[in-house]
Design a protein around this motif. Structure first.
Motif, PDB file in Angstrom:
ATOM      1  N   ARG A  78      -7.079   4.110  -5.757  1.00  0.00           N
ATOM      2  CA  ARG A  78      -6.951   4.960  -5.120  1.00  0.00           C
ATOM      3  C   ARG A  78      -8.225   5.418  -4.377  1.00  0.00           C
ATOM      4  O   ARG A  78      -9.467   5.560  -4.293  1.00  0.00           O
ATOM      5  CB  ARG A  78      -6.877   6.032  -5.959  1.00  0.00           C
ATOM      6  N   LYS A  79      -7.678   5.440  -3.137  1.00  0.00           N
ATOM      7  CA  LYS A  79      -8.531   6.560  -1.761  1.00  0.00           C
ATOM      8  C   LYS A  79      -7.897   7.922  -1.784  1.00  0.00           C
ATOM      9  O   LYS A  79      -7.025   7.815  -1.722  1.00  0.00           O
ATOM     10  CB  LYS A  79      -8.702   5.422  -0.679  1.00  0.00           C
ATOM     11  N   THR A 111       1.370  -1.240  -0.376  1.00  0.00           N
ATOM     12  CA  THR A 111       0.030   0.106   0.074  1.00  0.00           C
ATOM     13  C   THR A 111       0.949   1.339  -0.285  1.00  0.00           C
ATOM     14  O   THR A 111       1.690   0.787   0.489  1.00  0.00           O
ATOM     15  CB  THR A 111      -0.870   0.068   0.646  1.00  0.00           C
ATOM     16  N   TYR A 159      -8.113  11.158   0.690  1.00  0.00           N
ATOM     17  CA  TYR A 159      -8.317  11.773   1.768  1.00  0.00           C
ATOM     18  C   TYR A 159      -8.149  12.602   2.533  1.00  0.00           C
ATOM     19  O   TYR A 159      -7.054  13.252   2.491  1.00  0.00           O
ATOM     20  CB  TYR A 159      -7.961  10.777   3.403  1.00  0.00           C
ATOM     21  N   ASP A 160      -9.325  13.837   2.841  1.00  0.00           N
ATOM     22  CA  ASP A 160      -8.866  14.785   3.568  1.00  0.00           C
ATOM     23  C   ASP A 160      -9.436  15.159   4.836  1.00  0.00           C
ATOM     24  O   ASP A 160     -10.214  14.579   6.189  1.00  0.00           O
ATOM     25  CB  ASP A 160     -10.524  16.009   3.032  1.00  0.00           C
ATOM     26  N   LEU A 161      -8.009  14.776   5.569  1.00  0.00           N
ATOM     27  CA  LEU A 161      -7.815  14.310   6.783  1.00  0.00           C
ATOM     28  C   LEU A 161      -7.403  16.438   7.632  1.00  0.00           C
ATOM     29  O   LEU A 161      -6.665  15.727   8.591  1.00  0.00           O
ATOM     30  CB  LEU A 161      -6.416  13.822   7.668  1.00  0.00           C
ATOM     31  N   GLU A 162      -7.690  17.340   7.115  1.00  0.00           N
ATOM     32  CA  GLU A 162      -8.071  18.234   7.843  1.00  0.00           C
ATOM     33  C   GLU A 162      -6.726  19.682   7.702  1.00  0.00           C
ATOM     34  O   GLU A 162      -6.644  20.268   7.227  1.00  0.00           O
ATOM     35  CB  GLU A 162      -8.614  18.426   9.337  1.00  0.00           C
ATOM     36  N   THR A 163      -5.970  18.582   8.174  1.00  0.00           N
ATOM     37  CA  THR A 163      -3.826  19.613   7.872  1.00  0.00           C
ATOM     38  C   THR A 163      -3.048  18.074   7.386  1.00  0.00           C
ATOM     39  O   THR A 163      -2.441  18.543   7.082  1.00  0.00           O
ATOM     40  CB  THR A 163      -3.241  19.813   9.514  1.00  0.00           C
ATOM     41  N   VAL A 167      -4.092   6.920  -1.170  1.00  0.00           N
ATOM     42  CA  VAL A 167      -3.251   5.371  -1.298  1.00  0.00           C
ATOM     43  C   VAL A 167      -4.260   4.394  -2.145  1.00  0.00           C
ATOM     44  O   VAL A 167      -4.670   4.573  -2.640  1.00  0.00           O
ATOM     45  CB  VAL A 167      -4.257   4.920   1.037  1.00  0.00           C
ATOM     46  N   TYR A 168      -3.386   3.990  -2.379  1.00  0.00           N
ATOM     47  CA  TYR A 168      -3.176   2.829  -3.223  1.00  0.00           C
ATOM     48  C   TYR A 168      -2.336   1.505  -3.366  1.00  0.00           C
ATOM     49  O   TYR A 168      -1.594   1.642  -1.864  1.00  0.00           O
ATOM     50  CB  TYR A 168      -1.945   3.292  -5.018  1.00  0.00           C
ATOM     51  N   SER A 223       0.136  19.354   6.268  1.00  0.00           N
ATOM     52  CA  SER A 223       0.520  20.846   6.676  1.00  0.00           C
ATOM     53  C   SER A 223       0.411  20.821   8.721  1.00  0.00           C
ATOM     54  O   SER A 223      -0.273  21.703   8.763  1.00  0.00           O
ATOM     55  CB  SER A 223      -0.842  21.513   6.235  1.00  0.00           C
ATOM     56  N   GLU A 265      -4.371  13.208   1.527  1.00  0.00           N
ATOM     57  CA  GLU A 265      -3.848  12.056   1.029  1.00  0.00           C
ATOM     58  C   GLU A 265      -4.508  11.255   0.218  1.00  0.00           C
ATOM     59  O   GLU A 265      -5.779  10.896  -0.364  1.00  0.00           O
ATOM     60  CB  GLU A 265      -3.575  10.475   2.393  1.00  0.00           C
ATOM     61  N   GLN A 278       1.385   5.040   0.655  1.00  0.00           N
ATOM     62  CA  GLN A 278       0.217   6.762   0.933  1.00  0.00           C
ATOM     63  C   GLN A 278       1.073   7.693   0.094  1.00  0.00           C
ATOM     64  O   GLN A 278       2.029   7.854   0.904  1.00  0.00           O
ATOM     65  CB  GLN A 278      -0.055   6.475   2.199  1.00  0.00           C
TER      66      GLN A 278
END
Lengths: 750, 750
Positions: free
Chosen positions: A208-209, A146, A211-215, A220-221, A153, A218, A148
């Motif tokens: 592919r996925k 996997t 991700y908005d993780l605020e700061t 992921v494949y 930020s 990402e 990533q």
């Protein structure tokens, strides 16, 4: 050969040092050599000119969100250097092609062996582009990996000094651009917008996925891998900011399209072509000394990496674009230590760097005004607009606040800048530059000195009291020779050049004095003043400042394993100001930068005196002694000092390479080789003079000098000097005049 | 003694395993044993009942922002276990006091030696409170340390499975509460508010700075330290959520005041007092076998840690509050494996756990309706409201999607729950509980079975086709004996108890049938049906499902180093459904949980048959064979299975302790000791029967059983059994009746 700097053993102790050594920069931006496979880092992503204060003591270059994060998982094991057995490891900087390379093979706790190669470049063709190529080979397993890919930020300044940490931006926008990740931030005070994008290209990755993780943003494949096959992934990164465009996001979106169908190899070719052009101008070869050759190239490589010809509103910080040290601030280091390299190999860049000072003149005038002076007082530490940015307070090892005085007292920076303008003009004959910028710099700095000088009624001379000279062991001193001499030179040269200008271009002269608001009366006053500036010496030994010779005298007798001076016994470190020990050359600096104004005998006597008292507690120090040594014939020490200089960062002599490049030392390396071994100088009459000496083991030394738009290619052996010139000119060899014809000219040295 | 689990060698391989083993939980919340000094972690902070789906396949227990982050810097060196030389290391769980302790001494790359001790507890007195005490001693230096205290809201679920990662919340509020840090998040779908606070108390720390870093809130302090002195820092943490209060932030603010002047020691005392009460109820002692003693306590400790008597809307997930494994979902594990421990030692908790099913009845009814059935179909995997949460799809090792059928076919969960209600009622005689909740559960599950059964016209019996029994190697099977038998039991018991209820409390009975919308006609139909449910066996060997005996027969002959079965040779792992090999007990499970309904001879024959065919690919498996072994006299294997069971997590037998506790196995450990070695059972006539056997090296075994509100304290030696009773009751020893008098009663076993 001799183009590579290797790290062959991953060691946590050295992670931050190698991040500095392995920084890739193109003047526009610099990105530290963060190792994506390491869990320990002090990563850094900088864009020249992006400063911000926020809660910090002073403005800092902003450590921006990091686009390098790239993690590989094998099932539930994360592949890091810290959690696996390292079977092979070689990470290296290829300076010829400006790439950072990794070749490693790792064994996970569960026994999976994986080979990872990567190559990274920050493009010289498009300064916004960085590309990385990964090659991943499972050695002993089939299965799933996997991948990533991240823009992070959560990056702050001063990560390892958390009490002084700052996060200089807020996350402004996160967007899935399939392909790729977009993250935009805005700096807190300066409201600069920084837009970044990264995306992966590979035939192998799937599912592919986003991700908005605020700061963190990402993607992921997954890769389904077969034993022994190699899986390639290309990672593209882009950065645009509101400094260079009103629409950084739009620029990113356009660039993504531009590079969508472009391979790593194609863009790498364009980058390499630019690197070849650069090396053609700047390379210096030393035949017969691999260590010196590689070490010297390291310095040339990083110095040229810091420069950005296209933007005359930025300059080079004391730590380059290589770290947060000195907060990205610009010091006299640029004009006095680095600039000669550019002036004589890349005058377009020298011009741009000098323009940074012109473009910050407003700030310099404000500094003068704030301190009750006239004209322009250039800041000891400068950021984006020329205001004084030296922190007022530091903290000692017991946590007690310590007042930092350099921003209040280290005045010589203003004449250092005037001198750099003059040296550029001599080397390039760029009259338009002097007319548009140079005269104004001379006039405003002269105005400053006029207001800064005080008249001693008793002795009827002018003096400059309460200053710090280049040697910072001694604060609040009166009549520092270096400062006084350069102030005098500054005023005198100003009078000379504008009087000459008046005769040559009376109309433009009128515009100039109108613009700078001066009159003949001012000029006459300046002429009276500079003649009466106080300068003291004793039996040809110049006194560093008034009263220096009365201080307690210690001589250095012992040296450490790197041949750096050890403190004399019984010294009290908090009372250095009561001794004659100095941090770095002060008088000697002057004898070097205005060498044509001093006799060799004076230089020799002062070298002998001060060398024994110099602790080299600045990376600016050894190179200057190397050059002066060669000028007065101390060839043994010269080589030692030269090696110390070029090894400053590679060997981490100052124990702080982690914080960034010793950029002044990279310039000092060039000066050591060209002014020192190469024996190049400009005499009183503006004639290039060559007085070389090379160590026995060097078969030859080859360097180039761009002298008034004529590239001289100089090749030195033990007994000969061969100079290729693009046109006929007059030069000197060992102070004896010669006419160079166009093409190759050979001279015997003995 | 035998109260501690130690990790004496820091090893990256084991970091996640120890995070699970060292989890501290109080039922309300669980926090994994994240080591603040390690750079590698899969930290977890969970509050029971806080589930969210977001982009995940199904609802997951939310991994909340982490309040444990606590970093120590010495000058510019960060003190981590990964970047220093480890001179001393001992990290241990003290189960008696429910604390996690660290004692370590580290040497930094620059040679500084620092000793760090810490003790952490999650309060049993106030479930919202966690406290940590640090003791930091610089061994060989004076100087400055910097302490960084953080709440980190960059935490996601599935960190090590990044393709399936979810961040289930958004950062909602960050506030400087000087003293301390406030961070509030809101879950994406369920909109739960989680408020957390952490603050430091110490005489030594100063120069605090606060940082709002968007998804991190931090405070940084300095400590000026002297060699050999110890510096103490107390860290308090609080958590409140919108599940337990409408004003979690206000609760936090109140609690801060409450604990402001309270020392670690004071709160620790209150916590310890609660732990003492708990251990008094649940402890079991094994004299003469330290490994068994410590291992057993480990299981009791973690099982009791998962339970929360105050909240009847939460239950215990298959991985406890110890990790994200199985997404925090609740399985039959709770009712069948864990519940007996609570029923017989802590009936208040058993009651609360059973109420979770009653409180999710609405979801269970919706499941039935969605699938075309009546009544309540309890979900194979349950989260907060009882809807089926089993993921429909997994991925095989080649990345191909694999359909997961358990949520569609593993129906036995509904009668497992009914059975658990019944066993609780038998043990407690809690009639009010049956009246308010139990009868309804029986009726709704009976309705479900009624609709799920199909009538075979040819043979005139009822069957249940296309199911998965406890053994999950075999999917889509018909007439699984376990399922059919329990469905029959469920309907039969329902008829019996409500008919009895009709006679005893006719008025209440009327309310009940009105509420559940049933009539006499229904009940009569049920009585007809259950008698005709198909059950098959052959020469006393029960056939696991219809056609099982026709499958290819393999017997297990080889075992690994942990005495776990190895696959027979030539087995094809993708065709297990075509063999008689089973994952875990299925028939044997039934013979255990309804042991009173089967003769010993049947148990022995079936044990002998199925044991040879059981791969123990579930942690639920060995303990059941341990108990059955003892019941039929196979004492050698029983001890081995017992040790395997109690060591499931300590030795990481299933290789996935990293993902969380094997909570069923902790319950299985209790059952092994009490039902197995302790020989405790309830006979047909509801009389406790003791038929113990203890291994030679055990000097004694002591356990307690709360039987109908009478705590029996049972002490077993090789030849005697001593039972302390709180009142006169009838029991059996080895199937022979005895009257216990109040106080101590001694019996000889031979």
């Amino acid at each position: 050969m001799n183009w590579e700097i290797h790290d062959k053993k991953y060691n946590l102790k050295n992670v931050q040092k190698y991040e500095t050594l392995f920084t890739l920069a193109n003047g526009y931006r610099g990105i530290r050599g963060y190792n994506e496979l390491s869990s320990f880092d002090n990563r850094g992503n900088f864009v020249a000119g992006i400063f911000d204060k926020s809660n910090a003591q002073v403005k800092e270059i902003v450590n921006l969100p990091d686009p390098l994060e790239f993690k590989i998982y094998s099932e539930d094991e994360i592949i890091t250097l810290d959690s696996t057995e390292i079977l092979k490891y070689d990470r290296y900087l290829n300076m010829k092609e400006a790439t950072l390379n990794l070749e490693t093979e790792l064994k996970t706790p569960k026994g999976k062996i994986i080979n990872i190669k990567s190559k990274r470049f920050v493009s010289r063709f498009d300064e916004h582009l960085m590309m990385i190529k990964y090659e991943i080979t499972p050695i002993n397993f089939d299965g799933k990996l996997t991948i990533q890919n991240t823009i992070n930020s959560n990056i702050t300044n001063s990560k390892f000094d958390p009490i002084n940490k700052s996060k200089h931006y807020k996350t402004d926008e996160i967007k899935d651009l399939e392909n790729g990740l977009y993250l935009q931030v805005k700096t807190n005070d300066s409201k600069s917008i920084i837009s970044q994008w990264t995306g992966l290209y590979s035939e192998n990755i799937k599912n592919r996925k986003f991700y908005d993780l605020e700061t963190l943003v990402e993607e992921v494949y997954e890769i389904y891998v077969k034993k022994s096959r190699t899986y390639k992934i290309q990672k593209n990164c882009l950065i645009h900011t509101s400094r260079n465009s009103k629409t950084p996001k739009k620029n990113i979106l356009n660039d993504i399209k531009l590079y969508k169908n472009s391979s790593f190899e194609e863009e790498f070719k364009k980058h390499i072509k630019e690197m070849q052009k650069i090396w053609k101008k700047i390379d210096i070869t030393i035949d017969g000394d691999d260590k010196a050759q590689t070490g010297l190239r390291f310095n040339l490589f990083h110095l040229i990496s810091c420069a950005y010809q296209k933007d005359p509103t930025v300059s080079i910080g004391a730590k380059g674009l290589h770290g947060e040290g000195y907060k990205g601030h610009i010091f006299w280091d640029t004009e006095i230590f680095m600039l000669p390299f550019f002036t004589y190999t890349y005058p377009e860049i020298a011009r741009s760097l000098l323009l940074y000072r012109f473009n910050t003149l407003k700030g310099a005038k404000e500094n003068a005004k704030n301190n009750g002076y006239n004209g322009a007082q250039f800041p000891w530490e400068s950021a984006d607009i020329g205001l004084e940015e030296t922190p007022k307070w530091g903290i000692d090892y017991l946590g007690n606040p310590v007042r930092i005085w350099t921003g209040d007292e280290e005045f010589h920076i203003s004449s250092d800048i005037a001198l750099a303008y003059w040296q550029y003009f001599k080397a390039t004959n760029d009259k338009e530059f002097m007319e548009n910028y140079g005269y104004e710099i001379f006039i405003e700095t002269t105005k400053f000195w006029e207001s800064r000088l005080t008249h001693n009624e008793d002795k009827d001379y002018y003096e400059i009291k309460k200053v710090i000279g280049p040697d910072e062991f001694h604060e609040h001193v009166d009549n520092n020779f270096y400062t006084n001499y350069l102030a005098k030179w500054n005023i005198k040269k100003c009078c000379e050049i504008i009087e000459k200008y008046k005769i040559e271009s009376p109309k433009k002269y009128e515009d100039l004095i109108k613009k700078t608001n001066i009159s003949e009366k001012n000029i006459n006053n300046w002429k009276n003043i500079y003649k009466k500036i106080f300068l003291s010496s004793k039996n040809d030994i110049i006194e560093q400042f008034e009263g220096y010779f009365n201080l307690k005298d210690y001589k250095i007798k012992k040296y450490d394993e790197n041949e750096m001076p050890l403190w004399p016994e019984n010294i009290e470190l908090d009372k250095l100001n009561q001794t004659q020990l100095i941090k770095q050359p002060d008088v000697i600096m002057l004898l070097l930068i205005l060498g044509e104004e001093f006799e060799e005998e004076i230089k020799r006597k002062n070298y002998e005196y001060y060398e024994k008292r110099t602790m080299h507690k600045s990376s600016l120090s050894p190179s200057m002694y190397s050059i002066m040594g060669l000028k007065i014939g101390d060839t043994h020490n010269a080589y030692n000092y030269f090696i110390k200089t070029i090894m400053t960062d590679i060997q981490d002599n100052q124990k702080n390479t982690a914080l960034g490049l010793h950029a002044a030392s990279t310039g000092g390396s060039w000066q050591s080789i060209v002014y020192g071994f190469g024996g190049f100088s400009i005499d009183k009459n503006n004639i290039p003079n060559f007085n070389p000496w090379i160590p026995k083991k060097w078969k030859s030394l080859n360097y180039k000098i761009n002298w008034q738009n004529n590239v001289l290619n100089i090749n030195i052996t033990e007994n000969t000097i061969i100079i290729n010139s693009e046109r006929e000119i007059e030069i000197k060899i060992k102070n004896k005049s010669h006419k160079l014809k166009k093409g190759t000219n050979k001279f015997y040295l003995n």
